[in-house]
Enzyme design. Sequence first.
Site, PDB file in Angstrom:
ATOM      1  N   HIS A 264     -35.413  37.612  12.050  1.00  0.00           N
ATOM      2  CA  HIS A 264     -35.460  38.839  11.259  1.00  0.00           C
ATOM      3  C   HIS A 264     -35.514  38.520   9.765  1.00  0.00           C
ATOM      4  O   HIS A 264     -36.439  38.947   9.064  1.00  0.00           O
ATOM      5  CB  HIS A 264     -34.226  39.694  11.584  1.00  0.00           C
ATOM      6  CG  HIS A 264     -34.194  41.011  10.868  1.00  0.00           C
ATOM      7  ND1 HIS A 264     -34.539  42.196  11.468  1.00  0.00           N
ATOM      8  CD2 HIS A 264     -33.877  41.330   9.595  1.00  0.00           C
ATOM      9  CE1 HIS A 264     -34.428  43.188  10.600  1.00  0.00           C
ATOM     10  NE2 HIS A 264     -34.020  42.684   9.442  1.00  0.00           N
ATOM     11  N   GLU A 265     -34.560  37.732   9.299  1.00  0.00           N
ATOM     12  CA  GLU A 265     -34.523  37.421   7.864  1.00  0.00           C
ATOM     13  C   GLU A 265     -35.715  36.554   7.477  1.00  0.00           C
ATOM     14  O   GLU A 265     -36.246  36.670   6.377  1.00  0.00           O
ATOM     15  CB  GLU A 265     -33.202  36.741   7.495  1.00  0.00           C
ATOM     16  CG  GLU A 265     -31.940  37.554   7.836  1.00  0.00           C
ATOM     17  CD  GLU A 265     -31.949  38.982   7.296  1.00  0.00           C
ATOM     18  OE1 GLU A 265     -32.590  39.219   6.247  1.00  0.00           O
ATOM     19  OE2 GLU A 265     -31.346  39.873   7.934  1.00  0.00           O
ATOM     20  N   HIS A 268     -38.524  38.795   6.578  1.00  0.00           N
ATOM     21  CA  HIS A 268     -38.382  39.290   5.204  1.00  0.00           C
ATOM     22  C   HIS A 268     -38.771  38.196   4.205  1.00  0.00           C
ATOM     23  O   HIS A 268     -39.477  38.439   3.224  1.00  0.00           O
ATOM     24  CB  HIS A 268     -36.928  39.677   4.923  1.00  0.00           C
ATOM     25  CG  HIS A 268     -36.503  41.004   5.497  1.00  0.00           C
ATOM     26  ND1 HIS A 268     -37.140  42.180   5.166  1.00  0.00           N
ATOM     27  CD2 HIS A 268     -35.490  41.342   6.346  1.00  0.00           C
ATOM     28  CE1 HIS A 268     -36.522  43.191   5.796  1.00  0.00           C
ATOM     29  NE2 HIS A 268     -35.538  42.705   6.524  1.00  0.00           N
ATOM     30  N   GLU A 294     -39.162  46.050   6.100  1.00  0.00           N
ATOM     31  CA  GLU A 294     -38.524  45.995   7.417  1.00  0.00           C
ATOM     32  C   GLU A 294     -39.558  45.776   8.532  1.00  0.00           C
ATOM     33  O   GLU A 294     -39.257  45.177   9.562  1.00  0.00           O
ATOM     34  CB  GLU A 294     -37.717  47.279   7.648  1.00  0.00           C
ATOM     35  CG  GLU A 294     -36.728  47.220   8.790  1.00  0.00           C
ATOM     36  CD  GLU A 294     -35.566  46.257   8.583  1.00  0.00           C
ATOM     37  OE1 GLU A 294     -35.445  45.663   7.492  1.00  0.00           O
ATOM     38  OE2 GLU A 294     -34.788  46.077   9.530  1.00  0.00           O
TER      39      GLU A 294
HETATM   40 ZN    ZN Z   1     -34.052  43.840   7.635  1.00  0.00          ZN
END
Ligand code: ZN
Length: 500
Positions: A264-265, A268, A294
Amino acid sequence: MSHEKLRDLRCRLGEIADVSAAISLLRWDQETYMPPKAASGRGQQLATLSAIGHRLLTAPELGRILHELNDSSDQLDADDAKLVSETLYDVTRAAKLPESFVKEFEETSSQAYEAWVTARKESQFAVFQPHLEKIVGLVRQKADYLGYADSPYDALVEDFERGMTASELHRLFTELAPRLSALVARIVAKPEGDDPEWLKGNWEESARWDMSVRVLRDMGYNFAAGRQDRSVHPFTMEMGLEDVRVTTRLSPDRLFDGLTASLHEGGHALYDQGFQEKDRRTTLAAGPSLGIHESQSRLWENMIGRSLPFWNYYTPMLREHFPSQLAGVEAEDVYRALNRVHPSLIRVEADECTYNLHIIVRFEIERALIEGQAKVSEIPEFWNAKITEYLGLAVPDDARGCLQDIHWSHGAVGYFPTYALGNLYAAQLFEAILRDIPDLWSHVEHGDFRPLLSWLRTHIHQYGRRKTAGELVRDASGQTPSNEPFLTYLTGKYGELYGL
Ligand code: ZN
């Protein structure tokens, strides 16, 4: 001469970017290595730097340069014209809020945060209620300062998802909610056993850390321009193109949480590492909205990291790290374990199918509060009824209900919808990716993410703030943002998993 003015503009933006990078670095430290006694000093340092940043952004001289450049924007090339208009947007918006209001907002929300911590611990909404009433009053005042055409909620959501409106969110979500609820109901009707035995137990940390670093590297995350550390809540922090840091967490009894957090990170971070070199230290080196940011994290975490081809590649590696605990566990077992659908009370633990329903509940409440159709005192009742309606669950207490999230205590009203939009955008982009890269899965199955990253660089990352969220999605997918790709994705994946 617009040449000199542009140079002056870039110089000023560079200073603003430097202050903002220093703030980010202090925040990163706050969540990772800062000794506990440093907390109050750190608060002062951050307040001082924020004030300096605000002063630089609202300096009359900067405003004058921007207006002059904007008036002669036909003489600028497209990039410079965009730089001017985007910066002018930020400056104009920042100048609309009086300093005394900003200060009152910060003081009120820091008290509200303290009250929220206590209220959640004691599961007593009444402790938080008077603080939240003040917050709602202030955010409505903020909306008045900022201005809006239709709903005051529009002015608030603008901070997080520029161009989005209450009525557009309402349109999307009223269409989405019943269809998601229906899908979840069909899944829940299928009998499913408990979590598999092999998933239980304690998992050694260093092997899981190594796996998450390996996955980040494979994704294309540049460790020479970033690093991974541990924190209670995983996050990404960027201090410019060359320093984009991620964190993860490793709970001893949860085999996959470190990996999913890194995916997830990492999503980003790849975005932040992918802006153009020439946009360094300028307004353009940022995403246009939180929803788009996101979408990048969700795409890597869910569409890729919870797929069978991904686990065809990584399961043997994982098994090597845990030969006795994972003996006989195959990719298919991991795939199933990572995609179990369980309506639950807690947003951050929600699966792909139920997650957006949690968001829709929050949006409906926020909007009603801001538009004056509901009172703060009615939140628990409103919340509990909606959770029952959408997820078929009874909320036992406020700690597991309307007190679970930090956002409102910070005064962040209008933030929640960006999570749901991230899921919608991610599915829509992913549909386009599969169309443009027909053999994507055979690359993923070999741990090769280069075609995917290169697609994201080309269609999303490089633009920074040159395009809005809607333009990015439309140009990359050929369609305006909608619910359909997300619903098609969920129905396909979970229909197969649950034999619907
Ligand atoms: Zn996020």
